[in-house]
Design a protein around this motif. Structure first.
Motif, mmCIF file in Angstrom:
data_model
loop_
_atom_site.group_PDB
_atom_site.id
_atom_site.type_symbol
_atom_site.label_atom_id
_atom_site.label_comp_id
_atom_site.label_asym_id
_atom_site.label_seq_id
_atom_site.Cartn_x
_atom_site.Cartn_y
_atom_site.Cartn_z
ATOM 1 N N MET A 1 -45.393 -31.295 86.999
ATOM 2 C CA MET A 1 -44.786 -31.672 85.631
ATOM 3 C C MET A 1 -44.806 -30.358 84.699
ATOM 4 O O MET A 1 -45.947 -30.165 84.487
ATOM 5 N N ASN A 2 -43.871 -29.798 84.675
ATOM 6 C CA ASN A 2 -43.774 -28.569 83.791
ATOM 7 C C ASN A 2 -43.020 -28.722 82.474
ATOM 8 O O ASN A 2 -42.020 -29.743 82.469
ATOM 9 N N ARG A 3 -42.918 -28.036 81.525
ATOM 10 C CA ARG A 3 -42.217 -27.938 80.199
ATOM 11 C C ARG A 3 -42.225 -29.387 79.639
ATOM 12 O O ARG A 3 -41.252 -30.085 79.593
ATOM 13 N N LEU A 4 -43.535 -29.847 79.701
ATOM 14 C CA LEU A 4 -43.509 -31.370 79.269
ATOM 15 C C LEU A 4 -43.246 -31.342 77.843
ATOM 16 O O LEU A 4 -43.354 -30.639 76.785
ATOM 17 N N ARG A 5 -42.782 -32.769 77.484
ATOM 18 C CA ARG A 5 -42.191 -33.286 76.357
ATOM 19 C C ARG A 5 -42.872 -34.421 75.590
ATOM 20 O O ARG A 5 -43.492 -35.386 76.421
ATOM 21 N N GLY B 1 -53.860 -37.118 85.247
ATOM 22 C CA GLY B 1 -53.252 -37.388 84.110
ATOM 23 C C GLY B 1 -54.337 -36.899 82.967
ATOM 24 O O GLY B 1 -55.197 -36.478 83.305
ATOM 25 N N GLY B 2 -53.655 -36.778 81.621
ATOM 26 C CA GLY B 2 -54.504 -36.276 80.695
ATOM 27 C C GLY B 2 -53.792 -36.048 79.321
ATOM 28 O O GLY B 2 -52.409 -36.455 79.351
ATOM 29 N N LEU B 3 -54.054 -35.266 78.372
ATOM 30 C CA LEU B 3 -53.663 -34.887 77.001
ATOM 31 C C LEU B 3 -53.104 -33.362 77.394
ATOM 32 O O LEU B 3 -53.883 -32.430 77.704
ATOM 33 N N VAL B 4 -51.885 -33.091 77.001
ATOM 34 C CA VAL B 4 -51.363 -31.662 76.920
ATOM 35 C C VAL B 4 -50.562 -31.284 75.959
ATOM 36 O O VAL B 4 -50.003 -32.304 75.272
ATOM 37 N N GLN B 5 -50.248 -30.204 75.557
ATOM 38 C CA GLN B 5 -49.394 -29.889 74.452
ATOM 39 C C GLN B 5 -48.045 -29.905 74.942
ATOM 40 O O GLN B 5 -47.803 -29.634 76.111
ATOM 41 N N ALA B 6 -47.273 -29.895 74.204
ATOM 42 C CA ALA B 6 -45.692 -29.922 74.405
ATOM 43 C C ALA B 6 -45.409 -28.453 75.199
ATOM 44 O O ALA B 6 -45.881 -27.645 74.539
ATOM 45 N N GLY B 7 -44.793 -28.563 76.268
ATOM 46 C CA GLY B 7 -44.401 -27.159 76.907
ATOM 47 C C GLY B 7 -45.336 -26.850 77.856
ATOM 48 O O GLY B 7 -45.195 -26.028 78.694
ATOM 49 N N GLY B 8 -46.565 -27.672 77.901
ATOM 50 C CA GLY B 8 -47.511 -27.355 79.125
ATOM 51 C C GLY B 8 -47.019 -28.120 80.398
ATOM 52 O O GLY B 8 -46.128 -28.623 80.558
ATOM 53 N N SER B 9 -48.246 -27.931 81.276
ATOM 54 C CA SER B 9 -47.847 -28.470 82.570
ATOM 55 C C SER B 9 -49.147 -29.564 83.087
ATOM 56 O O SER B 9 -50.192 -29.227 82.567
ATOM 57 N N LEU B 10 -48.880 -30.231 84.068
ATOM 58 C CA LEU B 10 -49.708 -31.237 84.774
ATOM 59 C C LEU B 10 -49.336 -31.286 86.052
ATOM 60 O O LEU B 10 -48.262 -31.384 86.374
ATOM 61 N N ARG B 11 -50.486 -31.698 86.807
ATOM 62 C CA ARG B 11 -50.043 -32.048 88.478
ATOM 63 C C ARG B 11 -50.863 -33.393 88.568
ATOM 64 O O ARG B 11 -51.818 -33.563 88.617
#
Length: 122
Positions: free
Chosen positions: A83-87, A9-19
């Motif tokens: 997780m892609n295209r995060l909102r 987990g973490g902090l990401v900008q909208a449109g970004g991705s996390l695994r």
């Protein structure tokens, strides 16, 4: 007893991705259904995705379909959530869950991790 530990987990900008990763210990979960749920402040825990023991059945919440992908590695006793295209509305604590019964959308899984925070900034 199955112990589950989430990471990624973490902090990401909208449109970004996390695994996200979930590591199981204590016993093999190779015959378990695995799932991801999430809970935002003030909300109930909600279903995100689930996968059967052999990966043959996969289900997603409508809100994440086409953006998230669940997978598993039974040799490593792990399950993942790409997780892609995060909102911003994906912001929540994400929990891994495991159960010997078939996959389902209700949070009635036997084993739970402590969760990992995902925050998506707009």
């Amino acid at each position: 007893q199955v112990r589950l530990v989430e990471s990624g987990g973490g902090l990401v900008q909208a449109g970004g991705s996390l695994r996200l990763s979930c590591t199981a210990s204590g016993r093999s979960v190779s015959r378990y259904s695995m799932a991801w749920f999430r809970q935002a402040p003030g909300n109930l825990r909600e279903f995100v995705a689930t996968i059967s023991w052999n990966g043959g059945s996969v289900f997603y919440a409508e809100s994440v379909k086409g953006r998230f992908a669940i997978s598993r590695d039974n040799m490593r006793n792990m399950v993942y959530l790409n997780m892609n295209r995060l909102r911003p509305e994906d912001t929540a604590v994400y929990y891994c869950a495991a159960d010997p019964s078939p996959p389902r959308l209700s949070p009635s899984y036997e084993n739970w991790g402590q969760g990992t925070q995902v925050t998506v900034n707009s």
